[in-house]
Design a protein around this motif. Sequence first.
Motif, PDB file in Angstrom:
ATOM      1  N   ALA A  97       0.852  -1.192   0.000  1.00 22.05           N
ATOM      2  CA  ALA A  97       0.000   0.000   0.000  1.00 22.05           C
ATOM      3  C   ALA A  97       0.889   1.244   0.000  1.00 22.05           C
ATOM      4  CB  ALA A  97      -0.911  -0.001   1.218  1.00 22.05           C
ATOM      5  N   CYS A  98       1.063   1.799  -1.182  1.00 23.20           N
ATOM      6  CA  CYS A  98       1.945   2.966  -1.327  1.00 23.20           C
ATOM      7  C   CYS A  98       1.123   4.233  -1.579  1.00 23.20           C
ATOM      8  CB  CYS A  98       2.917   2.699  -2.466  1.00 23.20           C
ATOM      9  SG  CYS A  98       4.266   3.863  -2.553  1.00 23.20           S
ATOM     10  N   ALA A  99      -0.174   4.076  -1.831  1.00 24.80           N
ATOM     11  CA  ALA A  99      -1.011   5.240  -2.147  1.00 24.80           C
ATOM     12  C   ALA A  99      -1.114   6.192  -0.963  1.00 24.80           C
ATOM     13  CB  ALA A  99      -2.412   4.777  -2.545  1.00 24.80           C
ATOM     14  N   VAL A 101      -3.701   7.796   0.439  1.00 23.34           N
ATOM     15  CA  VAL A 101      -5.163   7.775   0.453  1.00 23.34           C
ATOM     16  C   VAL A 101      -5.668   8.943   1.293  1.00 23.34           C
ATOM     17  CG1 VAL A 101      -7.199   6.387   1.021  1.00 23.34           C
ATOM     18  CG2 VAL A 101      -5.060   5.249   0.334  1.00 23.34           C
ATOM     19  N   ASP A 103      -7.560  10.620   3.988  1.00 26.29           N
ATOM     20  CA  ASP A 103      -8.100  10.039   5.214  1.00 26.29           C
ATOM     21  C   ASP A 103      -9.596  10.311   5.373  1.00 26.29           C
ATOM     22  OD1 ASP A 103      -5.686   8.907   6.006  1.00 26.29           O
ATOM     23  OD2 ASP A 103      -5.042  10.724   7.039  1.00 26.29           O
ATOM     24  N   PRO A 129     -12.418   4.456   4.480  1.00 29.84           N
ATOM     25  CA  PRO A 129     -11.926   3.145   4.926  1.00 29.84           C
ATOM     26  C   PRO A 129     -10.402   3.112   4.831  1.00 29.84           C
ATOM     27  CG  PRO A 129     -12.954   2.988   2.752  1.00 29.84           C
ATOM     28  CD  PRO A 129     -13.233   4.370   3.273  1.00 29.84           C
ATOM     29  N   ASP A 130      -9.752   2.406   5.738  1.00 29.47           N
ATOM     30  CA  ASP A 130      -8.310   2.197   5.665  1.00 29.47           C
ATOM     31  C   ASP A 130      -8.080   0.950   4.799  1.00 29.47           C
ATOM     32  OD1 ASP A 130      -5.628   1.285   6.209  1.00 29.47           O
ATOM     33  OD2 ASP A 130      -5.603   2.685   7.890  1.00 29.47           O
ATOM     34  N   ILE A 131      -7.602   1.170   3.597  1.00 31.69           N
ATOM     35  CA  ILE A 131      -7.476   0.076   2.622  1.00 31.69           C
ATOM     36  C   ILE A 131      -6.493  -0.980   3.129  1.00 31.69           C
ATOM     37  CG2 ILE A 131      -6.782  -0.501   0.253  1.00 31.69           C
ATOM     38  CD1 ILE A 131      -7.683   2.435  -0.466  1.00 31.69           C
ATOM     39  N   LEU A 132      -5.354  -0.531   3.597  1.00 30.72           N
ATOM     40  CA  LEU A 132      -4.320  -1.456   4.067  1.00 30.72           C
ATOM     41  C   LEU A 132      -4.813  -2.274   5.259  1.00 30.72           C
ATOM     42  CD1 LEU A 132      -1.465  -2.565   4.053  1.00 30.72           C
ATOM     43  CD2 LEU A 132      -0.692  -0.455   5.167  1.00 30.72           C
ATOM     44  N   GLY A 146       3.407  -1.679   4.181  1.00 29.71           N
ATOM     45  CA  GLY A 146       2.838  -0.334   4.233  1.00 29.71           C
ATOM     46  C   GLY A 146       3.903   0.740   4.189  1.00 29.71           C
ATOM     47  N   PHE A 147       3.434   1.956   4.076  1.00 27.21           N
ATOM     48  CA  PHE A 147       4.306   3.132   4.130  1.00 27.21           C
ATOM     49  C   PHE A 147       3.823   4.013   5.267  1.00 27.21           C
ATOM     50  CE2 PHE A 147       7.105   3.129   0.438  1.00 27.21           C
ATOM     51  CZ  PHE A 147       6.666   1.970  -0.163  1.00 27.21           C
ATOM     52  N   ALA A 148       4.704   4.826   5.779  1.00 24.27           N
ATOM     53  CA  ALA A 148       4.308   5.797   6.790  1.00 24.27           C
ATOM     54  C   ALA A 148       4.980   7.114   6.458  1.00 24.27           C
ATOM     55  CB  ALA A 148       4.724   5.323   8.180  1.00 24.27           C
ATOM     56  N   ALA A 149       4.164   8.098   6.163  1.00 28.02           N
ATOM     57  CA  ALA A 149       4.686   9.433   5.901  1.00 28.02           C
ATOM     58  C   ALA A 149       4.489  10.239   7.177  1.00 28.02           C
ATOM     59  CB  ALA A 149       3.919  10.073   4.746  1.00 28.02           C
ATOM     60  N   GLU A 150       5.583  10.657   7.774  1.00 31.22           N
ATOM     61  CA  GLU A 150       5.503  11.354   9.059  1.00 31.22           C
ATOM     62  C   GLU A 150       6.300  12.652   8.990  1.00 31.22           C
ATOM     63  OE1 GLU A 150       3.532  10.009  11.146  1.00 31.22           O
ATOM     64  OE2 GLU A 150       3.487   7.894  10.595  1.00 31.22           O
ATOM     65  N   LYS A 161       2.412   1.764  13.503  1.00 31.05           N
ATOM     66  CA  LYS A 161       1.602   1.357  12.340  1.00 31.05           C
ATOM     67  C   LYS A 161       1.902  -0.082  11.931  1.00 31.05           C
ATOM     68  CE  LYS A 161       0.740   5.955  10.528  1.00 31.05           C
ATOM     69  NZ  LYS A 161       1.242   7.066   9.734  1.00 31.05           N
ATOM     70  N   LYS A 165      -1.474  -2.181  12.203  1.00 25.53           N
ATOM     71  CA  LYS A 165      -2.069  -2.598  10.929  1.00 25.53           C
ATOM     72  C   LYS A 165      -1.677  -4.022  10.546  1.00 25.53           C
ATOM     73  CE  LYS A 165      -2.515   2.087   9.086  1.00 25.53           C
ATOM     74  NZ  LYS A 165      -2.947   2.850   7.904  1.00 25.53           N
TER      75      LYS A 165
HETATM   76  N1  CTP Z   1      -3.538   3.708   3.972  1.00 23.89           N
HETATM   77  C1  CTP Z   1      -4.578   3.052   3.318  1.00 23.89           C
HETATM   78  N2  CTP Z   1      -5.851   3.560   3.385  1.00 23.89           N
HETATM   79  C2  CTP Z   1      -6.108   4.691   4.074  1.00 23.89           C
HETATM   80  C3  CTP Z   1      -5.053   5.380   4.721  1.00 23.89           C
HETATM   81  C4  CTP Z   1      -3.775   4.859   4.652  1.00 23.89           C
HETATM   82  O1  CTP Z   1      -4.342   2.011   2.686  1.00 23.89           O
HETATM   83  N3  CTP Z   1      -7.360   5.151   4.115  1.00 23.89           N
HETATM   84  C5  CTP Z   1      -2.193   3.123   3.933  1.00 23.89           C
HETATM   85  C6  CTP Z   1      -1.162   3.944   3.180  1.00 23.89           C
HETATM   86  O2  CTP Z   1      -1.119   3.557   1.822  1.00 23.89           O
HETATM   87  C7  CTP Z   1       0.128   3.608   3.916  1.00 23.89           C
HETATM   88  C8  CTP Z   1      -0.339   3.356   5.340  1.00 23.89           C
HETATM   89  O3  CTP Z   1      -1.723   3.061   5.257  1.00 23.89           O
HETATM   90  O4  CTP Z   1       0.697   2.398   3.451  1.00 23.89           O
HETATM   91  C9  CTP Z   1      -0.103   4.476   6.286  1.00 23.89           C
HETATM   92  O5  CTP Z   1      -0.644   5.670   5.794  1.00 23.89           O
HETATM   93  P1  CTP Z   1      -0.493   6.993   6.645  1.00 23.89           P
HETATM   94  O6  CTP Z   1      -1.264   8.092   6.017  1.00 23.89           O
HETATM   95  O7  CTP Z   1       0.978   7.191   6.972  1.00 23.89           O
HETATM   96  O8  CTP Z   1      -1.172   6.553   8.029  1.00 23.89           O
HETATM   97  P2  CTP Z   1      -2.650   6.596   8.552  1.00 23.89           P
HETATM   98  O9  CTP Z   1      -2.958   5.230   9.083  1.00 23.89           O
HETATM   99  O10 CTP Z   1      -3.583   7.149   7.545  1.00 23.89           O
HETATM  100  O11 CTP Z   1      -2.535   7.560   9.816  1.00 23.89           O
HETATM  101  P3  CTP Z   1      -2.167   9.138   9.863  1.00 23.89           P
HETATM  102  O12 CTP Z   1      -2.420   9.737   8.508  1.00 23.89           O
HETATM  103  O13 CTP Z   1      -3.055   9.671  10.947  1.00 23.89           O
HETATM  104  O14 CTP Z   1      -0.687   9.193  10.249  1.00 23.89           O
END
Ligand code: CTP
Length: 230
Positions: A97-99, A101, A103, A129-132, A146-150, A161, A165
């Motif tokens: 899951a690199c998108a 998405v 929130d 919905p949280d796809i991952l 997964g990815f985490a952009a912080e 995460k 997750k």
């Molecule tokens: N992701 C997803 N579906 C969503 C939100 C996130 O699949 N609705 C996936 C992203 O593709 C990524 C991972 O979850 O691989 C983490 O995304 P990130 O935005 O860093 O974390 P969130 O869980 O959305 O939490 P937050 O934005 O509050 O840090």
Amino acid sequence: DLLSPKDSPLRGLNILITAGPTREAIDPVRYLSNHSSGKMGYALAAQAQRLGANVTLVSGPTQLAAPEGVNLVAVESAQEMLDAVEAHVADAAIFIACAAVADYRLAAVATDKIKKNADTMQLELVKNPDILATIANRPQPPMCVGFAAETQDVAHYAADKLKRKKLALIAANDVSDSSIGFNSDENAMTLFWHNAKGELEQKALDRAPKLTIAEAILRQAGELYGERNH
Ligand code: CTP
Ligand code: CA
């Protein structure tokens, strides 16, 4: 030293990848989105395909062409992305899951263009919905990456995460450094995973072209996949 396809642990595996931003409609002419270019996800797709995997790339709107040999599924909203992922996940060995998405989406999409009558206006948003997490919670999930952009406490949030997750691997990047990430051709990341003893391990990937970063992520994913399926 790029992995050669003949030594690839990914050969013959079905890999499903999400990439790019999502667009959440406000009215027929406007949307909410983010600055994701899709470059990281497309680099992963190109490298996975080079390494002999069968790749399906579910992508939000980007300026990029599908890498040669990759099955591209174009979507716009988070809900469409989830639907496309669910339609393709059954035979996937690995889900990445690199998108970026969105929130949140609009609680209600206006059917007509919103007119600028009032001096202020509010948009009501509801969580997407949280796809991952949805995929990782399936009864027979693929191995999930997964990815985490912080912008702060990268290691802390990434490790959280990874656990929350139920991921095999997470690639974290510090998006407060605007010279890399989002629209850049380069990236720097730290990978986190649990070893066979359940201990948290990490590996820093120094600033490099996204294709190089992609191959390092896939190499680690391939290793973990091999350990789980030996
Ligand atoms: N992701 C997803 N579906 C969503 C939100 C996130 O699949 N609705 C996936 C992203 O593709 C990524 C991972 O979850 O691989 C983490 O995304 P990130 O935005 O860093 O974390 P969130 O869980 O959305 O939490 P937050 O934005 O509050 O840090
Ligand atoms: Ca998010």
